[in-house]
Each structure stands twice: as C-alpha cells, then as structure tokens.
Design a protein around this motif. Structure first.
Motif, PDB file in Angstrom:
ATOM      1  N   HIS A  78       0.843  -1.183   0.117  1.00 49.12           N
ATOM      2  CA  HIS A  78       0.035  -0.075   0.050  1.00 49.12           C
ATOM      3  C   HIS A  78       0.795   1.197  -0.063  1.00 49.12           C
ATOM      4  N   ALA A  79       2.043   1.022   0.878  1.00 50.28           N
ATOM      5  CA  ALA A  79       2.706   2.488   0.969  1.00 50.28           C
ATOM      6  C   ALA A  79       3.270   2.766  -0.441  1.00 50.28           C
ATOM      7  N   GLU A  80       3.705   1.365  -1.088  1.00 54.06           N
ATOM      8  CA  GLU A  80       4.486   1.838  -2.375  1.00 54.06           C
ATOM      9  C   GLU A  80       3.587   2.147  -3.389  1.00 54.06           C
ATOM     10  N   ILE A  81       2.244   1.629  -3.540  1.00 55.30           N
ATOM     11  CA  ILE A  81       1.679   2.155  -4.590  1.00 55.30           C
ATOM     12  C   ILE A  81       0.859   3.693  -4.177  1.00 55.30           C
ATOM     13  N   GLY A  82       0.800   4.000  -2.754  1.00 59.12           N
ATOM     14  CA  GLY A  82      -0.064   5.160  -2.605  1.00 59.12           C
ATOM     15  C   GLY A  82      -1.317   5.128  -2.055  1.00 59.12           C
ATOM     16  N   VAL A  83      -1.756   3.830  -1.538  1.00 59.33           N
ATOM     17  CA  VAL A  83      -3.207   3.649  -1.269  1.00 59.33           C
ATOM     18  C   VAL A  83      -2.994   3.163   0.178  1.00 59.33           C
ATOM     19  N   SER A  84      -4.260   3.209   0.629  1.00 58.12           N
ATOM     20  CA  SER A  84      -4.631   2.824   2.121  1.00 58.12           C
ATOM     21  C   SER A  84      -5.005   1.444   2.205  1.00 58.12           C
ATOM     22  N   SER A  85      -5.711   0.891   1.161  1.00 58.25           N
ATOM     23  CA  SER A  85      -6.251  -0.446   0.928  1.00 58.25           C
ATOM     24  C   SER A  85      -6.271  -1.063  -0.334  1.00 58.25           C
ATOM     25  N   ILE A  86      -6.494  -2.268  -0.695  1.00 58.37           N
ATOM     26  CA  ILE A  86      -6.470  -2.839  -1.950  1.00 58.37           C
ATOM     27  C   ILE A  86      -7.637  -2.434  -2.581  1.00 58.37           C
ATOM     28  N   GLU A  87      -8.863  -1.960  -1.767  1.00 57.10           N
ATOM     29  CA  GLU A  87     -10.216  -1.597  -2.420  1.00 57.10           C
ATOM     30  C   GLU A  87      -9.784  -0.098  -3.279  1.00 57.10           C
ATOM     31  N   GLU A  88      -8.853   0.675  -2.892  1.00 59.79           N
ATOM     32  CA  GLU A  88      -8.320   1.789  -3.537  1.00 59.79           C
ATOM     33  C   GLU A  88      -7.477   1.568  -4.690  1.00 59.79           C
ATOM     34  N   MET A  89      -7.040   0.346  -4.839  1.00 64.12           N
ATOM     35  CA  MET A  89      -5.989   0.174  -5.914  1.00 64.12           C
ATOM     36  C   MET A  89      -6.742   0.102  -7.441  1.00 64.12           C
ATOM     37  N   THR A  90      -6.393   0.478  -8.581  1.00 59.92           N
ATOM     38  CA  THR A  90      -6.867   0.333  -9.667  1.00 59.92           C
ATOM     39  C   THR A  90      -6.128  -0.518 -10.630  1.00 59.92           C
ATOM     40  N   VAL A  91      -7.168  -0.808 -11.777  1.00 66.67           N
ATOM     41  CA  VAL A  91      -6.170  -1.676 -12.897  1.00 66.67           C
ATOM     42  C   VAL A  91      -4.856  -1.239 -12.933  1.00 66.67           C
ATOM     43  N   ASN A  92      -4.930   0.197 -13.260  1.00 69.08           N
ATOM     44  CA  ASN A  92      -3.577   0.724 -13.798  1.00 69.08           C
ATOM     45  C   ASN A  92      -2.261   0.540 -12.895  1.00 69.08           C
ATOM     46  N   GLN A  93      -2.510   0.177 -11.515  1.00 70.81           N
ATOM     47  CA  GLN A  93      -1.748   0.064 -10.457  1.00 70.81           C
ATOM     48  C   GLN A  93      -1.442  -1.355 -10.349  1.00 70.81           C
ATOM     49  N   TYR A  94      -2.061  -2.184 -10.772  1.00 70.88           N
ATOM     50  CA  TYR A  94      -1.986  -3.611 -10.702  1.00 70.88           C
ATOM     51  C   TYR A  94      -0.637  -4.240 -11.012  1.00 70.88           C
ATOM     52  N   GLN A  95      -0.203  -3.918 -12.098  1.00 73.99           N
ATOM     53  CA  GLN A  95       1.353  -4.460 -12.475  1.00 73.99           C
ATOM     54  C   GLN A  95       2.356  -3.873 -11.962  1.00 73.99           C
ATOM     55  N   THR A  96       2.344  -2.665 -11.270  1.00 71.73           N
ATOM     56  CA  THR A  96       3.127  -2.182 -10.329  1.00 71.73           C
ATOM     57  C   THR A  96       3.406  -3.024  -9.008  1.00 71.73           C
ATOM     58  N   ALA A  97       2.151  -3.036  -8.599  1.00 71.33           N
ATOM     59  CA  ALA A  97       2.008  -4.052  -7.171  1.00 71.33           C
ATOM     60  C   ALA A  97       2.740  -5.677  -7.385  1.00 71.33           C
ATOM     61  N   VAL A  98       2.493  -6.092  -8.375  1.00 73.17           N
ATOM     62  CA  VAL A  98       2.890  -7.305  -9.134  1.00 73.17           C
ATOM     63  C   VAL A  98       4.347  -7.372  -9.042  1.00 73.17           C
ATOM     64  N   SER A  99       4.872  -6.522  -9.640  1.00 74.14           N
ATOM     65  CA  SER A  99       6.566  -6.108  -9.664  1.00 74.14           C
ATOM     66  C   SER A  99       7.119  -6.295  -8.560  1.00 74.14           C
ATOM     67  N   TYR A 100       6.596  -5.255  -7.485  1.00 75.79           N
ATOM     68  CA  TYR A 100       6.921  -5.107  -6.229  1.00 75.79           C
ATOM     69  C   TYR A 100       7.031  -6.343  -5.493  1.00 75.79           C
ATOM     70  N   LEU A 101       5.842  -7.124  -5.313  1.00 74.02           N
ATOM     71  CA  LEU A 101       5.736  -8.328  -4.674  1.00 74.02           C
ATOM     72  C   LEU A 101       6.806  -9.390  -5.194  1.00 74.02           C
ATOM     73  N   GLN A 102       7.120  -9.510  -6.528  1.00 74.51           N
ATOM     74  CA  GLN A 102       8.016 -10.398  -7.057  1.00 74.51           C
ATOM     75  C   GLN A 102       9.272 -10.015  -6.589  1.00 74.51           C
ATOM     76  N   ALA A 103       9.682  -8.570  -6.418  1.00 64.97           N
ATOM     77  CA  ALA A 103      10.923  -8.327  -6.093  1.00 64.97           C
ATOM     78  C   ALA A 103      11.203  -8.562  -4.533  1.00 64.97           C
ATOM     79  N   MET A 104      10.016  -8.618  -3.727  1.00 64.73           N
ATOM     80  CA  MET A 104      10.262  -8.871  -2.486  1.00 64.73           C
ATOM     81  C   MET A 104      10.495 -10.171  -2.457  1.00 64.73           C
ATOM     82  N   ALA A 105       9.757 -11.247  -3.014  1.00 64.98           N
ATOM     83  CA  ALA A 105      10.076 -12.539  -3.098  1.00 64.98           C
ATOM     84  C   ALA A 105      11.414 -12.903  -3.391  1.00 64.98           C
TER      85      ALA A 105
END
Length: 209
Positions: A78-105
C-alpha cells in the motif's frame, strides 16, 4: 436522409473517433494517409476479481518466504502504491504491485540462500586454523570477515575457496596414509629380509662401538 460523401473536401459525421484526436500525416509520393489514434492506458477501474486473487497469492508467498505476517506485507504494498487499502487500487496500478511483490519474493529467497551458505561455511570450517584462514580470505577479498555481511555471490566464492582448501588437506592426508600402509605392507611381505638387515646392522654397530 442522404449523406453526400463525394468530393475531397467533405466529411462524414458519426465516426467512432473525435476529429481533434486524430493525426493525419502529410501525403507522400504515393498519396497514402497514415492515421494515428492515441490510446488511453490510464485505467482507473477497480481491480477485477482475478487480479485481487493474484495479489493475495503473491502476498501469501512473500509472507511465507520472509517469515512475516501478511498484513505487514500488505502495508508495504500500500505504501509503495500510495493507497490505504486494496479497495483503492486500480487496474492501472496492478502491474506495479505485482512487480513489487515479485521483487520482495526474490529478495527473500536470496536471503534464505545466503543463510544456508553461511551455515555450510561454518559447518565445513570447524577446525580453528581453517576458520581463521577463511576469515582472512574474506577480509582480503571482500573487506570483512563477517559472513552475515557478505552477499550471496561472495559467499559462494568463499565456499568454493574452502572446498579447495579441504580437498588439498584431504589429498595430503591420503598420501601420508598411503605411504604408511605401503611401509606396513612392505614389512609384512619381507619380514625375514628386514630382520636379517636389522641383525646385521646391530652386529656392525657393536663391532665399531
């Protein structure tokens, strides 16, 4: 109602695109027209069910790898994307979240691999003299003797060096053992000859001394 579309100055209404968003290049030598219609990739729609499912699966994987709670991983996302919950995330932010999680893994897997290498180095250098040589090697080549501060490639280099040292020491031990066994086998093969030589040497020594 008839629409007259003849002539090179006429336009037809009701097109699927707006005229002020259409770029028409100049005529070339063959009188062809290139039309470029800009696309809008900024999608503000909420995440669809499949995207939410994928993100939850990635968060669970990262949580297991990093040995942390899922909500802690979500907070970082959420901090990386700039939202407070998944409910606020948009389709446009999806790939950024995926890339961030894969980097963490990937970082988590690399950290686990480094821990395993440190454990292997310590287990294979129980001899104090060999351990000191290992620490010196790390100091000379990496600037520190603290194994936990080394990167994964550096730990792999240290393990390779340690294996070479162990193999060299093992080879020397094998050669000494082989020499000892050969001598024992020689004694067993020629006991009479050796006894005779020993007696002769003793008699000669007694004669002179």
């Amino acid at each position: 109602m008839e629409v007259n579309s003849s002539g090179d100055q006429n336009r037809i209404a009701g097109r699927d695109f707006t005229e002020n968003r259409v770029q028409i290049d100049k005529f070339d030598g063959r009188h062809t027209i290139n039309i470029a219609i800009p696309s809008d990739t900024h999608d503000e729609r909420p995440l669809v069910k499949a995207q939410r499912k994928e993100l939850n699966a990635l968060v669970a994987a990262v949580s297991e790898i990093s040995n942390s709670e899922a909500y802690e991983v979500w907070q970082k996302v959420h901090a990386e994307i700039g939202v407070s919950s998944i409910e606020e995330m948009t389709v446009n932010q999806y790939q950024t979240a995926v890339s961030y999680l894969q980097a963490m893994a990937d970082r988590g897997k690399d950290k686990d691999a480094s821990k395993a290498l440190v454990s292997l180095l310590l287990r294979n250098s129980t001899d104090n003299d060999l351990r000191q040589k290992l620490i010196r090697f790390c100091h000379v080549n990496f600037g520190t003797g603290r194994l936990n501060d080394l990167t994964r490639p550096q730990l792999q280099m240290a393990l390779s060096w340690l294996d070479q040292q162990t193999q060299a020491a093992s080879q020397v031990t094998d050669e000494l053992t082989t020499s000892k066994l050969n001598f024992i086998e020689f004694l067993k093969t020629y006991p009479k000859e050796i006894a005779a030589c020993f007696i002769a040497g003793f008699l000669v020594g007694s004669f002179f001394f």
